[in-house]
Write a protein that holds these residues in place. Structure first.
Motif, PDB file in Angstrom:
ATOM      1  N   SER A   1      26.808  32.776 -38.514  1.00 50.80           N
ATOM      2  CA  SER A   1      26.877  32.554 -37.196  1.00 50.80           C
ATOM      3  C   SER A   1      27.269  33.629 -36.330  1.00 50.80           C
ATOM      4  O   SER A   1      26.769  33.942 -35.406  1.00 50.80           O
ATOM      5  CB  SER A   1      27.733  31.292 -36.785  1.00 50.80           C
ATOM      6  OG  SER A   1      29.026  31.679 -36.893  1.00 50.80           O
ATOM      7  N   GLY A   2      28.184  34.281 -37.241  1.00 51.07           N
ATOM      8  CA  GLY A   2      28.753  35.763 -36.371  1.00 51.07           C
ATOM      9  C   GLY A   2      29.926  35.405 -35.423  1.00 51.07           C
ATOM     10  O   GLY A   2      30.777  36.170 -34.850  1.00 51.07           O
ATOM     11  N   ILE A   3      29.894  34.163 -34.857  1.00 55.28           N
ATOM     12  CA  ILE A   3      30.820  33.745 -33.918  1.00 55.28           C
ATOM     13  C   ILE A   3      32.067  33.699 -34.350  1.00 55.28           C
ATOM     14  O   ILE A   3      33.202  33.927 -33.890  1.00 55.28           O
ATOM     15  CB  ILE A   3      30.280  32.580 -32.955  1.00 55.28           C
ATOM     16  CG1 ILE A   3      28.872  32.720 -32.063  1.00 55.28           C
ATOM     17  CG2 ILE A   3      31.279  32.315 -32.286  1.00 55.28           C
ATOM     18  CD1 ILE A   3      28.327  31.460 -31.736  1.00 55.28           C
ATOM     19  N   LEU A   4      32.192  32.969 -35.406  1.00 53.68           N
ATOM     20  CA  LEU A   4      33.594  32.518 -36.068  1.00 53.68           C
ATOM     21  C   LEU A   4      34.336  33.715 -36.656  1.00 53.68           C
ATOM     22  O   LEU A   4      35.471  34.156 -36.245  1.00 53.68           O
ATOM     23  CB  LEU A   4      33.158  31.547 -37.259  1.00 53.68           C
ATOM     24  CG  LEU A   4      33.079  30.083 -36.750  1.00 53.68           C
ATOM     25  CD1 LEU A   4      32.883  29.113 -37.724  1.00 53.68           C
ATOM     26  CD2 LEU A   4      34.082  29.574 -35.573  1.00 53.68           C
ATOM     27  N   PRO A   5      33.347  34.721 -37.380  1.00 51.04           N
ATOM     28  CA  PRO A   5      34.125  36.049 -37.774  1.00 51.04           C
ATOM     29  C   PRO A   5      34.662  36.797 -36.586  1.00 51.04           C
ATOM     30  O   PRO A   5      35.825  37.198 -36.483  1.00 51.04           O
ATOM     31  CB  PRO A   5      33.092  36.775 -38.403  1.00 51.04           C
ATOM     32  CG  PRO A   5      32.168  35.702 -38.977  1.00 51.04           C
ATOM     33  CD  PRO A   5      32.182  34.679 -37.783  1.00 51.04           C
ATOM     34  N   ALA A   6      33.841  37.013 -35.456  1.00 56.13           N
ATOM     35  CA  ALA A   6      34.261  37.569 -34.376  1.00 56.13           C
ATOM     36  C   ALA A   6      35.314  36.932 -33.759  1.00 56.13           C
ATOM     37  O   ALA A   6      36.309  37.733 -33.205  1.00 56.13           O
ATOM     38  CB  ALA A   6      32.916  37.736 -33.428  1.00 56.13           C
TER      39      ALA A   6
END
Length: 480
Positions: free
Chosen positions: A443-448
């Motif tokens: 998703s990219g959101i959680l790592p960010a």
């Protein structure tokens, strides 16, 4: 703009327990529904499309799509009632409108992508457990706000918007590219014209109209686009009548209709995104009390709103509804009208519940062409990005914060672009991760978010006012 002063005295209008006369309260309640209606049902349509459901009334998936839309309306109304009426400590007892959250879409899409009905059990399992966890956040929400400053929340909201804007373009062009081979009109001027009609009408009403027309600009824009689609042949009258006739006049929700499955990826994803939703709700409650009553929100109101957020989400998940959160557009509506009455919003909630119990309403919504919906979501998802950028404007852009933002954005956005855009079966940057971690990271959101939170907590404050040199002759400065 409409004159709302005649509704009551200034003291009455600032009182959440005040109820205007029904002849005025009912239109105000419906106005709240109009302001959030399109945003509320859009996530259900997006998730149905990601799962691979057919949109035609003759499709075997038609009842499932209809049911997801129906539950979006029904449990937005139920969750709103929990907020406005309250049950003990649950609910802020303020005019808070609940609706299906965009924030969870990037988490849900990888869970259901191409799996049809089979992918829904894990998603709803995550929604239920994530909702319970969200409610638990209410017990300590005040103590964790320090870990979520505008640098973190603004980044996350911006990332959510960036993850969604692609969907708007795909819908405006005619659907999903993976199915474009079956749609020779994908990307045609005819498809784009329908989306552009919606965009132009929405912007025109938003900036040049007043009162209810301005508040419901997106909804009116989609209605105009719908009529345009009928006139130019994108949508046929037979399709509309077929959807209407194939939908029941009344139907009750079914508990665990799609089953319940424990998925580590789904549970972790929904629990982590619950923090973001909780912080958003805190902001909305504060906005309502400031805009409508000219005061700060109390600890009990913030705690009650967070409890209601989570319980409303868990309850919705049991019956096939998507995660709920407070809707910011309705916060602006309260500031505009100056009417703080929670009972006005209760009327709107009852209207939503009635719509959710009548599948024929969902049947009509289902017939909205994907191109027309694309025009609406381009505006809505762009506003999500803009909201994130607005939050980031409160950040002190020194060297420390620039490094945190740059690192988190690069990793998060990079994963979105690299992994989610890969062809099925092609190697990607996360292919060696376990399945659960891969879904979360994609998703990219959680790592960010995790990178931004951790770096914000461990990096020392930058007390040096020197600018940070970056490529291209640009430099970041402190805003002292």
């Amino acid at each position: 703009m409409a004159n709302y002063a005649s509704l009551g005295t200034p003291e009455q209008l600032r009182d959440p327990n005040f109820t205007p006369g029904l002849h005025k309260a009912i239109p105000l309640g419906i106005q709240h529904v109009l302001a959030m209606f399109v945003s509320n049902v859009t996530p259900a349509i997006i998730i149905a499309g990601a799962a691979g459901f057919g949109f035609g009334s003759n499709s075997p998936d038609f009842p499932e799509l209809l049911y997801l839309i129906q539950m979006s309306m029904l449990f937005a109304g139920v969750a709103t009632l929990i907020q406005t009426i309250g049950v003990g400590p649950v609910g802020a007892k303020l005019p808070i409108v609940q609706g299906t959250s965009f924030a969870f879409i990037p988490i849900m899409i990888p869970l259901v992508a191409g799996k049809g009905v089979d992918g829904l059990a894990a998603m709803f399992g995550g929604i239920i457990i994530g909702g319970i966890f969200h409610a638990c956040i209410g017990t300590f929400i005040g103590k964790i706000r320090f870990a979520l400053p505008p640098l973190v929340t603004g980044l996350v909201v911006t990332m959510i918007g960036l993850a969604l804007v692609k969907v708007g373009i795909e819908y405006a062009a005619g659907g999903v590219p993976a199915k474009a081979s079956n749609n020779p009109e994908y990307g045609s001027f005819l498809n784009w014209s329908a989306a552009l009609v919606v965009i132009f009408v929405t912007l025109g009403l938003k900036f040049y109209a007043k009162g209810m027309l301005a508040v419901s600009a997106v909804l009116v824009g989609i209605i105009v686009g719908y009529v345009y689609a009928l006139l130019v042949g994108i949508l046929s009258f037979d399709a509309v009548s077929g959807s209407w006739s194939n939908a029941a006049a009344f139907a009750l929700p079914q508990p665990f209709k799609y089953g319940f499955e424990f998925s580590i990826a789904a549970i972790i994803g929904f629990c982590l995104m619950a923090f973001v939703s909780a912080v958003e709700t805190v902001g909305d409650v504060s906005g309502i009390t400031k805009g409508g009553a000219g005061r700060e929100a109390t600890d009990d109101e913030i705690q009650g709103a967070t409890y209601a957020d989570g319980i409303g989400t868990a309850f919705a998940g049991i019956f096939g509804g998507l995660p709920n959160t407070s809707f910011s557009q309705n916060v602006g509506l309260i500031a505009m009208t100056g009417v703080m009455s929670r009972h006005v919003v209760t009327i709107g909630a009852i209207f939503l519940i009635i719509c959710g119990l009548v599948p024929k309403v969902g049947g009509v919504i289902r017939t909205v062409p994907i191109e027309v919906l694309g025009g609406g979501v381009i505006v809505m998802f762009g506003m999500v990005v803009a909201a994130g950028v607005s939050m980031l404007s409160d950040v002190n852009w020194n060297r420390r914060n620039m490094v945190i933002f740059a690192t988190a954005l690069s990793v998060g956005l990079g994963l979105q672009l690299e992994v989610l855009n890969m062809a099925p079966g092609a190697p990607n940057a996360l292919q060696y991760l376990p399945d659960s971690l891969r879904v979360l990271a994609a998703s990219g959101i959680l790592p960010a978010a995790l990178i931004a939170i951790v770096l914000n907590l461990i990096l020392p404050e930058d007390i040096d006012g020197e600018p940070m040199e970056v490529s291209g002759g640009m430099a970041g400065h402190r805003n002292d």
